[in-house]
Design a protein around this motif. Sequence first.
Motif, PDB file in Angstrom:
ATOM      1  N   LYS A  63       2.933 -22.236   0.367  1.00  0.00           N
ATOM      2  CA  LYS A  63       3.936 -23.244   0.752  1.00  0.00           C
ATOM      3  C   LYS A  63       4.103 -23.303   2.268  1.00  0.00           C
ATOM      4  O   LYS A  63       5.214 -23.212   2.788  1.00  0.00           O
ATOM      5  N   LYS A  64       2.996 -23.406   2.970  1.00  0.00           N
ATOM      6  CA  LYS A  64       3.019 -23.398   4.427  1.00  0.00           C
ATOM      7  C   LYS A  64       3.817 -24.571   4.993  1.00  0.00           C
ATOM      8  O   LYS A  64       4.381 -24.477   6.076  1.00  0.00           O
ATOM      9  N   ASP A  65       3.896 -25.681   4.256  1.00  0.00           N
ATOM     10  CA  ASP A  65       4.644 -26.847   4.735  1.00  0.00           C
ATOM     11  C   ASP A  65       6.116 -26.527   4.960  1.00  0.00           C
ATOM     12  O   ASP A  65       6.783 -27.160   5.770  1.00  0.00           O
ATOM     13  N   ASN A  66       6.627 -25.523   4.234  1.00  0.00           N
ATOM     14  CA  ASN A  66       8.043 -25.175   4.372  1.00  0.00           C
ATOM     15  C   ASN A  66       8.349 -24.477   5.688  1.00  0.00           C
ATOM     16  O   ASN A  66       9.503 -24.275   6.022  1.00  0.00           O
ATOM     17  N   THR A  67       7.316 -24.044   6.419  1.00  0.00           N
ATOM     18  CA  THR A  67       7.545 -23.315   7.669  1.00  0.00           C
ATOM     19  C   THR A  67       7.148 -24.135   8.899  1.00  0.00           C
ATOM     20  O   THR A  67       6.993 -23.600   9.976  1.00  0.00           O
ATOM     21  N   LEU A  68       6.996 -25.456   8.713  1.00  0.00           N
ATOM     22  CA  LEU A  68       6.625 -26.306   9.845  1.00  0.00           C
ATOM     23  C   LEU A  68       7.849 -26.637  10.693  1.00  0.00           C
ATOM     24  O   LEU A  68       8.950 -26.845  10.187  1.00  0.00           O
ATOM     25  N   LEU A  69       7.636 -26.705  12.002  1.00  0.00           N
ATOM     26  CA  LEU A  69       8.692 -27.099  12.924  1.00  0.00           C
ATOM     27  C   LEU A  69       8.761 -28.623  12.980  1.00  0.00           C
ATOM     28  O   LEU A  69       7.946 -29.320  12.391  1.00  0.00           O
ATOM     29  N   GLN A  70       9.713 -29.138  13.729  1.00  0.00           N
ATOM     30  CA  GLN A  70       9.871 -30.591  13.815  1.00  0.00           C
ATOM     31  C   GLN A  70       8.647 -31.271  14.427  1.00  0.00           C
ATOM     32  O   GLN A  70       8.338 -32.408  14.109  1.00  0.00           O
ATOM     33  N   ASN A  71       7.934 -30.566  15.294  1.00  0.00           N
ATOM     34  CA  ASN A  71       6.752 -31.149  15.922  1.00  0.00           C
ATOM     35  C   ASN A  71       5.481 -30.925  15.106  1.00  0.00           C
ATOM     36  O   ASN A  71       4.379 -31.191  15.572  1.00  0.00           O
ATOM     37  N   GLY A  72       5.610 -30.402  13.886  1.00  0.00           N
ATOM     38  CA  GLY A  72       4.461 -30.174  13.018  1.00  0.00           C
ATOM     39  C   GLY A  72       3.771 -28.846  13.237  1.00  0.00           C
ATOM     40  O   GLY A  72       2.834 -28.504  12.524  1.00  0.00           O
ATOM     41  N   GLN A  73       4.217 -28.075  14.219  1.00  0.00           N
ATOM     42  CA  GLN A  73       3.627 -26.764  14.488  1.00  0.00           C
ATOM     43  C   GLN A  73       4.134 -25.763  13.463  1.00  0.00           C
ATOM     44  O   GLN A  73       5.275 -25.829  13.014  1.00  0.00           O
ATOM     45  N   SER A  74       3.295 -24.817  13.097  1.00  0.00           N
ATOM     46  CA  SER A  74       3.693 -23.793  12.143  1.00  0.00           C
ATOM     47  C   SER A  74       4.424 -22.668  12.856  1.00  0.00           C
ATOM     48  O   SER A  74       4.055 -22.267  13.963  1.00  0.00           O
ATOM     49  N   ALA A  75       5.460 -22.143  12.226  1.00  0.00           N
ATOM     50  CA  ALA A  75       6.183 -21.007  12.801  1.00  0.00           C
ATOM     51  C   ALA A  75       5.541 -19.679  12.424  1.00  0.00           C
ATOM     52  O   ALA A  75       5.649 -18.706  13.163  1.00  0.00           O
ATOM     53  N   PHE A  76       4.853 -19.619  11.255  1.00  0.00           N
ATOM     54  CA  PHE A  76       4.292 -18.366  10.759  1.00  0.00           C
ATOM     55  C   PHE A  76       2.803 -18.505  10.490  1.00  0.00           C
ATOM     56  O   PHE A  76       2.338 -19.541  10.038  1.00  0.00           O
ATOM     57  N   LYS A  77       2.068 -17.453  10.746  1.00  0.00           N
ATOM     58  CA  LYS A  77       0.622 -17.460  10.532  1.00  0.00           C
ATOM     59  C   LYS A  77       0.280 -17.508   9.051  1.00  0.00           C
ATOM     60  O   LYS A  77       1.081 -17.133   8.196  1.00  0.00           O
ATOM     61  N   ASP A  78      -0.950 -17.951   8.771  1.00  0.00           N
ATOM     62  CA  ASP A  78      -1.407 -18.133   7.389  1.00  0.00           C
ATOM     63  C   ASP A  78      -1.449 -16.840   6.584  1.00  0.00           C
ATOM     64  O   ASP A  78      -1.300 -16.855   5.366  1.00  0.00           O
ATOM     65  N   GLY A  79      -1.717 -15.721   7.246  1.00  0.00           N
ATOM     66  CA  GLY A  79      -1.917 -14.475   6.514  1.00  0.00           C
ATOM     67  C   GLY A  79      -1.183 -13.312   7.143  1.00  0.00           C
ATOM     68  O   GLY A  79      -0.619 -13.408   8.231  1.00  0.00           O
ATOM     69  N   ASP A  80      -1.220 -12.199   6.422  1.00  0.00           N
ATOM     70  CA  ASP A  80      -0.579 -10.977   6.879  1.00  0.00           C
ATOM     71  C   ASP A  80      -1.434  -9.803   6.418  1.00  0.00           C
ATOM     72  O   ASP A  80      -2.140  -9.885   5.407  1.00  0.00           O
ATOM     73  N   PHE A  81      -1.375  -8.719   7.158  1.00  0.00           N
ATOM     74  CA  PHE A  81      -2.088  -7.495   6.808  1.00  0.00           C
ATOM     75  C   PHE A  81      -1.108  -6.336   6.912  1.00  0.00           C
ATOM     76  O   PHE A  81      -0.383  -6.225   7.903  1.00  0.00           O
ATOM     77  N   ALA A  82      -1.061  -5.501   5.887  1.00  0.00           N
ATOM     78  CA  ALA A  82      -0.087  -4.411   5.852  1.00  0.00           C
ATOM     79  C   ALA A  82      -0.710  -3.144   5.282  1.00  0.00           C
ATOM     80  O   ALA A  82      -1.766  -3.187   4.648  1.00  0.00           O
ATOM     81  N   LEU A  83      -0.039  -2.024   5.503  1.00  0.00           N
ATOM     82  CA  LEU A  83      -0.384  -0.771   4.851  1.00  0.00           C
ATOM     83  C   LEU A  83       0.702  -0.456   3.835  1.00  0.00           C
ATOM     84  O   LEU A  83       1.891  -0.686   4.080  1.00  0.00           O
ATOM     85  N   VAL A  84       0.290   0.087   2.696  1.00  0.00           N
ATOM     86  CA  VAL A  84       1.191   0.364   1.577  1.00  0.00           C
ATOM     87  C   VAL A  84       1.120   1.845   1.238  1.00  0.00           C
ATOM     88  O   VAL A  84       0.039   2.434   1.210  1.00  0.00           O
ATOM     89  N   ALA A  85       2.274   2.458   0.977  1.00  0.00           N
ATOM     90  CA  ALA A  85       2.321   3.842   0.493  1.00  0.00           C
ATOM     91  C   ALA A  85       3.477   3.959  -0.491  1.00  0.00           C
ATOM     92  O   ALA A  85       4.548   3.387  -0.270  1.00  0.00           O
ATOM     93  N   GLY A  86       3.251   4.688  -1.584  1.00  0.00           N
ATOM     94  CA  GLY A  86       4.320   4.832  -2.566  1.00  0.00           C
ATOM     95  C   GLY A  86       3.960   5.791  -3.676  1.00  0.00           C
ATOM     96  O   GLY A  86       2.965   6.515  -3.605  1.00  0.00           O
ATOM     97  N   ALA A  87       4.799   5.786  -4.693  1.00  0.00           N
ATOM     98  CA  ALA A  87       4.619   6.672  -5.843  1.00  0.00           C
ATOM     99  C   ALA A  87       4.922   5.898  -7.121  1.00  0.00           C
ATOM    100  O   ALA A  87       5.648   4.897  -7.106  1.00  0.00           O
ATOM    101  N   GLN A  88       4.343   6.392  -8.207  1.00  0.00           N
ATOM    102  CA  GLN A  88       4.501   5.722  -9.504  1.00  0.00           C
ATOM    103  C   GLN A  88       4.632   6.762 -10.605  1.00  0.00           C
ATOM    104  O   GLN A  88       3.926   7.766 -10.605  1.00  0.00           O
ATOM    105  N   LEU A  89       5.561   6.512 -11.525  1.00  0.00           N
ATOM    106  CA  LEU A  89       5.699   7.338 -12.721  1.00  0.00           C
ATOM    107  C   LEU A  89       4.997   6.626 -13.873  1.00  0.00           C
ATOM    108  O   LEU A  89       5.244   5.447 -14.118  1.00  0.00           O
ATOM    109  N   ASN A  90       4.108   7.348 -14.551  1.00  0.00           N
ATOM    110  CA  ASN A  90       3.277   6.754 -15.606  1.00  0.00           C
ATOM    111  C   ASN A  90       3.673   7.315 -16.968  1.00  0.00           C
ATOM    112  O   ASN A  90       3.464   8.498 -17.236  1.00  0.00           O
ATOM    113  N   PHE A  91       4.246   6.443 -17.781  1.00  0.00           N
ATOM    114  CA  PHE A  91       4.512   6.786 -19.169  1.00  0.00           C
ATOM    115  C   PHE A  91       3.468   6.071 -20.033  1.00  0.00           C
ATOM    116  O   PHE A  91       2.574   5.423 -19.498  1.00  0.00           O
ATOM    117  N   LYS A  92       3.539   6.168 -21.314  1.00  0.00           N
ATOM    118  CA  LYS A  92       2.466   5.639 -22.155  1.00  0.00           C
ATOM    119  C   LYS A  92       2.158   4.181 -21.838  1.00  0.00           C
ATOM    120  O   LYS A  92       1.020   3.826 -21.531  1.00  0.00           O
TER     121      LYS A  92
END
Length: 197
Positions: A131-160
């Motif tokens: 939905k990139k159109d929702n982040t356009l400024l009045q002059n048609g310029q985008s406020a946010f870049k198309d993509g993002d890159f992140a690092l993820v770390a966490g834990a998970q409990l596994n039941f059946k």
Amino acid sequence: MKQVIFSALLLLSIVTVSQAQGIRAGVKAGANLNKISGQSFSDGFDLSYHFGGFLELDLNKKWGLQPEILWSQSTSKPSSFKTIYATSVNPLLDGNQQIKLDYLTIPLLLRYNVGGILTLNAGPQFGILLKKDNTLLQNGQSAFKDGDFALVAGAQLNFKYLRIYGRYNIGLQNINDIDNKDKWTNQQIQGGIGLRF
């Protein structure tokens, strides 16, 4: 760029599936506590949501991979003290308006089974802004870049059939597409449940 990422993910999936000892699939959903770091945004975390699917690929008894595809929302509020691009220049950053960014995120997580029901997860995450159109400024310029890159770390409990997880995602890419004066990065705490088939 998107085609390269999807080609790499497809190749990785094919190689992994061919070598995996156990394969499980499932769906997951949960809540995000997120903020966009930068002078233009408030310091507090805001609530949003995510949902999608995952695979658990066992390479051996201890190690495995967990690729996922998630719709994930990131919300934030502009800083009431520094609305640098506010009003007529950038109505998106009006201090009274909440900004909502919808991403298709693709975490590629390494899994380590600590023992019993606990698994640790870590790895990169690629995000594609929807939905990139929702982040356009009045002059048609985008406020946010198309993509993002992140690092993820966490834990998970596994039941059946049940998975309960928590993780922290830290954005490494500047998502400000207006200028280089203020660096914007996503930060997100996720928690939720998953059901495996």
